[in-house]
Design a protein around this motif. Structure first.
Motif, PDB file in Angstrom:
ATOM      1  N   GLY A  85       1.537   2.453  -3.308  1.00 50.21           N
ATOM      2  CA  GLY A  85       0.506   2.762  -4.070  1.00 50.21           C
ATOM      3  C   GLY A  85      -0.223   1.835  -4.729  1.00 50.21           C
ATOM      4  N   ARG A  92      -0.610   9.311  -4.747  1.00 56.96           N
ATOM      5  CA  ARG A  92       0.038   9.512  -3.181  1.00 56.96           C
ATOM      6  C   ARG A  92       1.337   9.022  -3.118  1.00 56.96           C
ATOM      7  NH1 ARG A  92      -0.351   4.944   0.107  1.00 56.96           N
ATOM      8  NH2 ARG A  92      -2.177   4.296  -0.997  1.00 56.96           N
ATOM      9  N   HIS A 133      -4.080   6.184  -5.321  1.00 58.02           N
ATOM     10  CA  HIS A 133      -3.015   5.816  -4.745  1.00 58.02           C
ATOM     11  C   HIS A 133      -1.885   5.876  -5.388  1.00 58.02           C
ATOM     12  CE1 HIS A 133      -5.807   3.099  -2.456  1.00 58.02           C
ATOM     13  NE2 HIS A 133      -6.532   3.261  -3.158  1.00 58.02           N
ATOM     14  N   ARG A 190       0.576  -1.203   0.176  1.00 60.12           N
ATOM     15  CA  ARG A 190      -0.119  -0.046   0.002  1.00 60.12           C
ATOM     16  C   ARG A 190       0.697   1.246  -0.070  1.00 60.12           C
ATOM     17  NH1 ARG A 190      -3.416   0.541   4.347  1.00 60.12           N
ATOM     18  NH2 ARG A 190      -4.662   2.040   3.301  1.00 60.12           N
ATOM     19  N   GLY A 207      -1.034   8.176   4.555  1.00 61.90           N
ATOM     20  CA  GLY A 207      -2.454   7.642   3.937  1.00 61.90           C
ATOM     21  C   GLY A 207      -2.635   6.240   4.249  1.00 61.90           C
ATOM     22  N   LEU A 208      -1.768   5.462   5.069  1.00 59.49           N
ATOM     23  CA  LEU A 208      -2.182   4.266   5.038  1.00 59.49           C
ATOM     24  C   LEU A 208      -2.886   3.982   6.302  1.00 59.49           C
ATOM     25  CD1 LEU A 208       1.380   2.666   4.620  1.00 59.49           C
ATOM     26  CD2 LEU A 208      -0.505   3.131   2.868  1.00 59.49           C
TER      27      LEU A 208
END
Lengths: 314, 251
Positions: free
Chosen positions: A212, B73, B70, A209, B49-50
């Motif tokens: 991305g 980011r 995603h 994650r 942002g996790l």
């Protein structure tokens, strides 16, 4: 180098398939060849589906010991067969046209397994131990349900269920096989297309994650592909629990890579190779065609034990 | 610039961060210090942002890390996580190469390979690039993961305890390297440190966190006083000077 090994596997499978078709071929050649080709097709489909699906599952679950079978998929299949016979009766269930029954089984298994794996991974993806335990307990529960229903049946109905409980390559319907092959090829192609993303997912949810990757979406897509592969193969011949584990471990050993663009085809080829070779040996050389599933389960089970016992966590 | 306003985060009923509001300027090294369980890692995960906070907002150079695509980011902010999972048979070069994923999404080009080479050189991994990760020591592995974060080539690098498992020489080399990266203005670095002297020696700013709140935030020299450290860690400290640099000793 890893790519070259995949090529060798493909060549080996080709050679073995030719031997499987041509060994001691007698008249009526066309008829026997047709029978053998159907069987060969089923063996290849089931082996390839099981191998590729297991790699997908292990990557998504971040665990090298899991197979769809171990977390209750087979139990689900048997429960479905049992319920089918209970509702329609042994004779009724046997009378459903093959194509219809196949379509129904694939659809029901696909939906149920997507739900099962989704439940397991969504809730417990970060806690592998809990996931395994949940899967095993779900399996026990489903098996318990099946047994309870089986006790209510009369013996002739039960015999019908019993037949469905082990994988059998005896009678393959060419139409079913064609549908299965198309679905499998599509699912395999889709899995290969997402191979680079699967590599990233192999780093673990957190890192992936951070890089991305939409991990939740990837897991969902992988689950659907896996459900399609396993459902089609199980509906075609029946459940084989440990074949996936056997193939996935061998594929990792043989290719020595983490890259899914190599691992997926290698596992698919190996699965097909194991089944075709096994069936060839048992049917043509030893003359006991029904032993294959049992033997694959035996060796797969032994391998599972060996992996659990000697597991080194880095 | 990272703007954080009224950021709160909770695990179930347990609050971890209580309405954090602050601004981190671009350029230089900002160190997050504080006792275990102060919420430093959680804050970094929220910035990357996790983890989704219960309330509040974060802007990274104007980008909202929770709603941005995603890929976008991952090109704005890179996070080195604590004890990432280990993939067997993965080679160092391949791991560092994953840092380029947000840029190429599976089709690496010559620019990606050049950046991988730069990352390997920057963290002294060129010799180790063909070794499998599971054959490396903890410190070498840590450096490989840091190199991956670097290869991601983001304006912001967030590092969660990067000095874990590093010997004194590699710890100093790493801090010097990060310092150099932050000087030319290309990278802004936010780093969780337990070694207060590493923070004293290399960080431009320090944010001191305790119990999910910011206790103090200032230039390193201004923040590191015995009073602040005592309040932060509930233990007395002495501040010494060694060759013009502050050295902190717990009493």
């Amino acid at each position: 180098m890893a790519e070259r090994r995949v090529l060798w596997l493909a060549l080996a499978l080709l050679a073995l398939s030719a031997a499987f078709l041509a060994w001691h071929l007698r008249a009526p050649m066309g008829f026997i060849l047709g029978l053998r080709a159907a069987k060969l097709g089923a063996l290849i489909c089931v082996g390839a589906a099981t191998g590729a699906a297991t790699i997908l599952f292990q990557t998504v679950a971040a665990n090298r010991l899991l197979t769809p079978g171990l977390v209750g998929f087979d139990a689900l299949f048997i429960l479905m067969q049992t319920l089918l016979v209970l509702i329609l009766g042994g004779v009724g269930a046997a009378q459903i046209p093959g194509g219809l029954r196949f379509a129904f089984e694939v659809l029901a298994l696909g939906l149920a397994s997507a739900a099962l794996f989704g439940l397991l991974l969504r809730r417990d993806a970060r806690d592998v131990t809990r996931m395994i335990l949940t899967g095993i307990i779900l399996g026990v529960l489903l098996r318990g349900l099946s047994e309870m229903v089986q006790r209510l049946m009369d013996p002739s109905d039960y015999a019908v269920v019993q037949q469905a409980m082990f994988a059998s390559f005896g009678r393959i319907d060419p139409q079913q096989l064609a549908v299965a092959a198309v679905v499998l090829l599509a699912a395999l192609a889709a899995a290969l297309r997402m191979a680079p993303a699967l590599d990233v997912a192999g780093l673990g949810r957190g890192t992936a994650r951070g890089l991305g990757l939409d991990h939740d979406r990837l897991v969902l897509v992988a689950l659907l592909l896996m459900a399609a592969m396993v459902s089609v193969s199980t509906a075609l011949v029946g459940p084989i629990t440990f074949l996936g584990l056997l193939t996935a471990s061998l594929a990792r050993q043989l290719t020595g890579t983490h890259r899914h663009a190599v691992l997926l085809p290698a596992a698919a080829l190996l699965g097909a190779l194991i089944l075709v070779a096994g069936q060839f040996v048992f049917e043509r050389l030893l003359g006991s065609p029904s032993a294959l599933a049992v033997i694959v389960e035996l060796f797969g089970g032994l391998l599972f034990l060996a992996l659990v016992l000697k597991r080194r966590r880095p | 610039m990272i703007e954080i306003s009224d950021l709160s985060y909770a695990v179930g009923q347990t609050p971890i961060l209580h309405g954090i509001t602050t601004t981190l300027e671009r350029g230089g090294i900002t160190a997050l210090i504080g006792p275990n369980g102060a919420g430093k890692s959680t804050l970094l995960h929220c910035l990357a942002g996790l983890e989704r906070p219960a309330s509040g907002r974060v802007r990274i150079d104007g980008l909202d890390p929770f709603t941005a695509p995603h890929r976008q980011r991952a090109r704005a902010v890179a996070l080195l996580q604590q004890s990432p999972a280990l993939v067997s048979r993965l080679k160092v070069r391949e791991l560092v190469g994953f840092g380029r994923w947000p840029h190429h999404q599976g089709r690496p080009g010559p620019e990606d390979r050049a950046q991988i080479d730069r990352a390997l050189t920057a963290f002294a991994l060129t010799e180790l690039q063909d070794r499998a990760l599971d054959t490396l020591s903890g410190g070498q592995r840590q450096r490989a993961f840091i190199a991956m974060t670097y290869a991601q080539d983001t304006p912001w690098m967030l590092l969660d305890e990067p000095l874990n498992a590093l010997d004194p020489r590699h710890a100093r080399d790493l801090m010097a390297r990060l310092h150099g990266l932050s000087r030319d203005g290309a990278r802004s670095i936010v780093i969780v440190l337990h070694d207060i002297n590493a923070a004293a020696g290399w960080a431009d700013h320090i944010v001191a966190m305790k119990d999910g709140r910011i206790l103090a935030q200032d230039h390193s020299a201004a923040l590191l006083t015995p009073e602040v450290l005592r309040d932060l860690y509930d233990t007395p400290f002495e501040l010494l000077q060694h060759k013009g640099r502050p050295v902190v000793v717990a009493r």
